[in-house]
Scaffold this motif. Structure first.
Motif, PDB file in Angstrom:
ATOM      1  N   ALA A   1       3.878  14.305 -10.030  1.00 42.21           N
ATOM      2  CA  ALA A   1       4.426  13.431  -8.989  1.00 42.21           C
ATOM      3  C   ALA A   1       3.305  12.642  -8.311  1.00 42.21           C
ATOM      4  CB  ALA A   1       5.156  14.270  -7.943  1.00 42.21           C
ATOM      5  N   SER A   2       3.718  11.618  -7.547  1.00 42.98           N
ATOM      6  CA  SER A   2       2.761  10.845  -6.749  1.00 42.98           C
ATOM      7  C   SER A   2       2.716  11.400  -5.327  1.00 42.98           C
ATOM      8  CB  SER A   2       3.197   9.379  -6.652  1.00 42.98           C
ATOM      9  OG  SER A   2       3.298   8.794  -7.914  1.00 42.98           O
ATOM     10  N   GLY A   3       1.557  11.253  -4.674  1.00 47.39           N
ATOM     11  CA  GLY A   3       1.434  11.695  -3.285  1.00 47.39           C
ATOM     12  C   GLY A   3       1.833  10.628  -2.284  1.00 47.39           C
ATOM     13  N   ASP A   4       1.858   9.356  -2.731  1.00 49.87           N
ATOM     14  CA  ASP A   4       2.026   8.261  -1.763  1.00 49.87           C
ATOM     15  C   ASP A   4       3.390   7.584  -1.832  1.00 49.87           C
ATOM     16  OD1 ASP A   4       1.496   7.217  -4.259  1.00 49.87           O
ATOM     17  OD2 ASP A   4       0.011   5.748  -3.582  1.00 49.87           O
ATOM     18  N   LYS A   5       4.373   8.320  -2.348  1.00 49.11           N
ATOM     19  CA  LYS A   5       5.750   7.798  -2.312  1.00 49.11           C
ATOM     20  C   LYS A   5       6.523   8.576  -1.241  1.00 49.11           C
ATOM     21  CE  LYS A   5       5.725   6.125  -7.087  1.00 49.11           C
ATOM     22  NZ  LYS A   5       6.236   6.384  -8.465  1.00 49.11           N
ATOM     23  N   LEU A   6       7.522   9.364  -1.644  1.00 50.89           N
ATOM     24  CA  LEU A   6       8.356   9.999  -0.620  1.00 50.89           C
ATOM     25  C   LEU A   6       7.665  11.138   0.138  1.00 50.89           C
ATOM     26  CD1 LEU A   6      11.846   9.958  -2.338  1.00 50.89           C
ATOM     27  CD2 LEU A   6      11.081   8.621  -0.379  1.00 50.89           C
TER      28      LEU A   6
ATOM     29  N   PRO B   1      13.724   8.209 -14.377  1.00 49.85           N
ATOM     30  CA  PRO B   1      13.792   6.745 -14.276  1.00 49.85           C
ATOM     31  C   PRO B   1      13.842   6.368 -12.805  1.00 49.85           C
ATOM     32  CG  PRO B   1      15.711   7.667 -15.451  1.00 49.85           C
ATOM     33  CD  PRO B   1      15.004   8.789 -14.778  1.00 49.85           C
ATOM     34  N   SER B   2      12.661   6.171 -12.224  1.00 47.55           N
ATOM     35  CA  SER B   2      12.590   6.099 -10.762  1.00 47.55           C
ATOM     36  C   SER B   2      12.753   4.692 -10.216  1.00 47.55           C
ATOM     37  CB  SER B   2      11.248   6.674 -10.304  1.00 47.55           C
ATOM     38  OG  SER B   2      10.194   5.935 -10.878  1.00 47.55           O
ATOM     39  N   ASN B   3      12.788   3.681 -11.098  1.00 49.57           N
ATOM     40  CA  ASN B   3      12.921   2.321 -10.562  1.00 49.57           C
ATOM     41  C   ASN B   3      14.065   1.542 -11.197  1.00 49.57           C
ATOM     42  OD1 ASN B   3      11.696   2.046 -13.021  1.00 49.57           O
ATOM     43  ND2 ASN B   3       9.798   1.137 -12.265  1.00 49.57           N
TER      44      ASN B   3
ATOM     45  N   ASN C   1      -0.357   9.735 -10.202  1.00 48.82           N
ATOM     46  CA  ASN C   1       0.546  10.342 -11.174  1.00 48.82           C
ATOM     47  C   ASN C   1       0.192   9.890 -12.589  1.00 48.82           C
ATOM     48  OD1 ASN C   1       2.648  11.744 -12.291  1.00 48.82           O
ATOM     49  ND2 ASN C   1       4.267  10.502 -11.378  1.00 48.82           N
ATOM     50  N   ALA C   2      -0.227   8.650 -12.742  1.00 51.22           N
ATOM     51  CA  ALA C   2      -0.640   8.168 -14.063  1.00 51.22           C
ATOM     52  C   ALA C   2      -1.788   9.030 -14.593  1.00 51.22           C
ATOM     53  CB  ALA C   2      -1.051   6.703 -13.978  1.00 51.22           C
ATOM     54  N   ALA C   3      -2.701   9.410 -13.726  1.00 49.03           N
ATOM     55  CA  ALA C   3      -3.828  10.253 -14.139  1.00 49.03           C
ATOM     56  C   ALA C   3      -3.352  11.642 -14.549  1.00 49.03           C
ATOM     57  CB  ALA C   3      -4.849  10.352 -13.002  1.00 49.03           C
TER      58      ALA C   3
ATOM     59  N   GLY D   1       0.785  -1.239   0.000  1.00 50.81           N
ATOM     60  CA  GLY D   1       0.000   0.000   0.000  1.00 50.81           C
ATOM     61  C   GLY D   1       0.811   1.281   0.000  1.00 50.81           C
ATOM     62  N   ARG D   2       2.068   1.206  -0.419  1.00 53.02           N
ATOM     63  CA  ARG D   2       2.950   2.389  -0.443  1.00 53.02           C
ATOM     64  C   ARG D   2       2.975   3.083   0.918  1.00 53.02           C
ATOM     65  NH1 ARG D   2       2.220   5.136  -6.374  1.00 53.02           N
ATOM     66  NH2 ARG D   2       3.187   3.477  -7.604  1.00 53.02           N
ATOM     67  N   ALA D   3       2.881   4.441   0.933  1.00 52.37           N
ATOM     68  CA  ALA D   3       3.139   5.156   2.185  1.00 52.37           C
ATOM     69  C   ALA D   3       2.042   4.913   3.223  1.00 52.37           C
ATOM     70  CB  ALA D   3       3.255   6.647   1.898  1.00 52.37           C
TER      71      ALA D   3
ATOM     72  N   VAL E   1       7.727  17.637 -16.669  1.00 54.22           N
ATOM     73  CA  VAL E   1       8.706  16.761 -16.025  1.00 54.22           C
ATOM     74  C   VAL E   1       7.994  15.877 -15.007  1.00 54.22           C
ATOM     75  CG1 VAL E   1      10.836  16.635 -14.675  1.00 54.22           C
ATOM     76  CG2 VAL E   1      10.536  18.468 -16.339  1.00 54.22           C
ATOM     77  N   ASP E   2       8.080  14.571 -15.213  1.00 50.95           N
ATOM     78  CA  ASP E   2       7.515  13.594 -14.268  1.00 50.95           C
ATOM     79  C   ASP E   2       8.615  13.213 -13.296  1.00 50.95           C
ATOM     80  OD1 ASP E   2       6.494  11.462 -12.906  1.00 50.95           O
ATOM     81  OD2 ASP E   2       6.235  10.160 -14.664  1.00 50.95           O
ATOM     82  N   ILE E   3       8.559  13.772 -12.077  1.00 52.67           N
ATOM     83  CA  ILE E   3       9.622  13.469 -11.099  1.00 52.67           C
ATOM     84  C   ILE E   3       9.323  12.186 -10.323  1.00 52.67           C
ATOM     85  CG2 ILE E   3      10.379  15.866 -10.857  1.00 52.67           C
ATOM     86  CD1 ILE E   3       8.878  15.907  -8.122  1.00 52.67           C
TER      87      ILE E   3
HETATM   88  C1  LIG Z   1       5.511   5.903  -9.581  1.00 52.07           C
HETATM   89  C2  LIG Z   1       5.680   6.633 -10.851  1.00 52.07           C
HETATM   90  C3  LIG Z   1       4.608   6.851 -11.705  1.00 52.07           C
HETATM   91  C4  LIG Z   1       3.238   6.314 -11.403  1.00 52.07           C
HETATM   92  O1  LIG Z   1       2.675   7.014 -10.354  1.00 52.07           O
HETATM   93  P1  LIG Z   1       1.248   6.548  -9.736  1.00 52.07           P
HETATM   94  O2  LIG Z   1       1.009   7.588  -8.687  1.00 52.07           O
HETATM   95  O3  LIG Z   1       1.442   5.182  -9.203  1.00 52.07           O
HETATM   96  O4  LIG Z   1       0.263   6.604 -10.823  1.00 52.07           O
HETATM   97  C5  LIG Z   1       4.814   7.572 -12.854  1.00 52.07           C
HETATM   98  N1  LIG Z   1       6.026   8.055 -13.160  1.00 52.07           N
HETATM   99  C6  LIG Z   1       7.106   7.865 -12.368  1.00 52.07           C
HETATM  100  C7  LIG Z   1       8.426   8.422 -12.766  1.00 52.07           C
HETATM  101  C8  LIG Z   1       6.961   7.152 -11.182  1.00 52.07           C
HETATM  102  O5  LIG Z   1       8.018   6.966 -10.385  1.00 52.07           O
END
Ligand SMILES: *Cc1c(COP(=O)(O)O)cnc(C)c1O
Length: 421
Positions: free
Chosen positions: A273-278, A215-217, A141-143, A84-86, A241-243
């Motif tokens: 960006a995503s809200g439920d990561k860092l 490239p986050s992963n 973030n996908a949305a 469930g991430r954060a 920019v998708d961080i």
């Molecule tokens: C995690 C991530 C996404 C997807 O984000 P969600 O919030 O899961 O939709 C998109 N781009 C990058 C670079 C990511 O690290």
């Protein structure tokens, strides 16, 4: 042996027990009945005595009417996608509960008029990232990427480096997400090297925007080159920019992780960006950038389909206003050796070992965080999972990495291990 199956109490008799009747009030009849049927089946199978059916049904009751179970994350992966991430801060959890009732989410109590939905969460993000002219919040973030492509590139091209055609996870790929809107990708450069010239040659009157994806992963190392945001900002088309990870400011432990403030100062038009990561908040897609562009995105018909509910808005605002959420605490605090010793002393046969925690879940690949783990024989891993503790199996041992366990959960962790001994 006598057949005692006829002594098994009937369902209605069991359900009439006051404790189970109370549980029906809290959890609903179907959930409680399921537990009763399971207990009766165990009695039929001879696993328990008929007179223990009621107790067994009570023990078997779930925590709540959802069958989702709370889990202790002892994996050492700070943002664990499958868990469930954060996890939310207590402040954010309280806010969620408050927002679950009737609220003023779209109503001004002073005037009695309709008010802008999510205004206080948006305000909190503005305060956290003052460099952003505009802010918008969607489902994830996908949305955000979907909405951006729909608004800025319908029937047009999105210019993106071949080194940034990323699969996010579970088979979902950013290139497929973007082209599903009808936009076309204009791939530039190679997997390992992309130059400013590559972008310049690709930008035409067909370009909707240039997209830079962190490239986050994964990490590409060796003979590599990419183009900084500041150079891409001068191409005469919108720069998005998708961080990824949702870092709002630079973090000393994460020098290679882009953050919203720095990227905006380098003149990106939009940052996603995503809200439920860092950031450590609820699932959400965060959009920062030029006020007019964000206004256009907000007014697109599809924006309504991607909007977040009031629970998310409340939890997001509370995450930003409250004390550091668990992901941020785990990132910023090393495990205290005295804490590890206090746990180890209570668990006969366990040891303390040095361990390496990671960010995980699409953030800061390659970053290693020093940690301490409680080491147990490998066979504990399965038993502990049944007690809702998820550890990590490494070199034939079951490790419980303390960096991702909130100190408030130490007693629960100890109890779960003791129950497995
Ligand atoms: C995690 C991530 C996404 C997807 O984000 P969600 O919030 O899961 O939709 C998109 N781009 C990058 C670079 C990511 O690290």
């Amino acid at each position: 042996m006598t057949d005692r199956r006829r002594d098994i109490p009937g369902t209605d008799t069991v359900l009439a027990d006051p404790r189970l009747a109370k549980a029906i009030e809290l959890l609903g009849r179907p959930v409680v009945k399921k537990s009763v049927l399971a207990a009766q089946n165990r009695a039929r199978a001879g696993e328990i005595e008929p007179e223990h059916v009621i107790e067994e049904a009570i023990v078997g009751l779930p925590y709540s009417a959802t069958s989702m179970q709370p889990v202790i994350n002892a994996t050492g992966v700070l943002v664990h996608t499958n868990l469930g991430r954060a996890p939310l801060s207590q402040t954010a959890r309280d806010a969620l509960l408050l927002a679950a009732g009737t609220t003023d989410v779209e109503f001004d109590l002073a005037t009695g008029q309709r008010a802008k939905r999510g205004r206080s969460a948006i305000q909190a993000l503005h305060e956290a990232v003052p460099d952003a002219g505009g802010v918008h919040i969607v489902n994830n973030n996908a949305a955000v990427l979907l909405l951006t492509a729909m608004v800025l590139a319908p029937g047009k091209e999105i210019v993106i480096s071949r080194g940034e055609l990323v699969e996010i996870g579970d088979g979902f790929r950013i290139p497929d997400l973007l082209t599903s809107t009808g936009a076309r990708l204009r791939e530039v450069g190679t997997t390992n090297r992309t130059s400013l010239r590559d972008y310049q040659d690709a930008v035409t009157d067909q370009t909707g925007f240039v997209l830079k994806v962190h490239p986050s992963n994964f990490v590409i190392s060796g003979f590599t080159a990419d183009v900084p945001v500041s150079a891409l900002a001068g191409l005469g088309v919108p720069l998005v920019v998708d961080i990824g990870s949702g870092l709002l400011h630079p973090h000393p432990l994460l020098p290679d992780e882009p953050d919203a403030t720095t990227v905006l100062r380098a003149k990106a038009n939009l940052v996603t960006a995503s809200g439920d990561k860092l950031m450590g908040g609820p699932q959400a897609g965060l959009l920062f950038g030029d006020a007019d562009l964000i206004g256009t995105l907000r007014r697109h018909p599809a924006a309504r389909a991607l909007r977040v509910d009031k629970l998310t808005l409340a939890a997001l605002e509370a995450t930003l206003h409250g004390p550091p959420p668990p992901v941020v605490s785990a990132l910023d605090t090393e495990v205290d050796v005295r804490r590890a010793q206090a746990i180890q002393l209570r668990l006969a046969g366990s040891e303390i070992v040095e361990s390496t925690a990671v960010i995980g879940g699409g953030g800061a690949p390659g970053v290693e965080l020093p940690s301490l783990a409680i080491s147990l024989p490998e066979h504990f891993a399965d038993k502990l999972r049944a007690s809702r503790v998820v550890g990590r199996v490494e070199r034939g041992r079951c490790l419980l990495d303390l960096r991702t366990v909130a100190p408030e959960d130490d007693e629960k962790l100890i109890a779960a291990v003791l129950a497995c001994m």
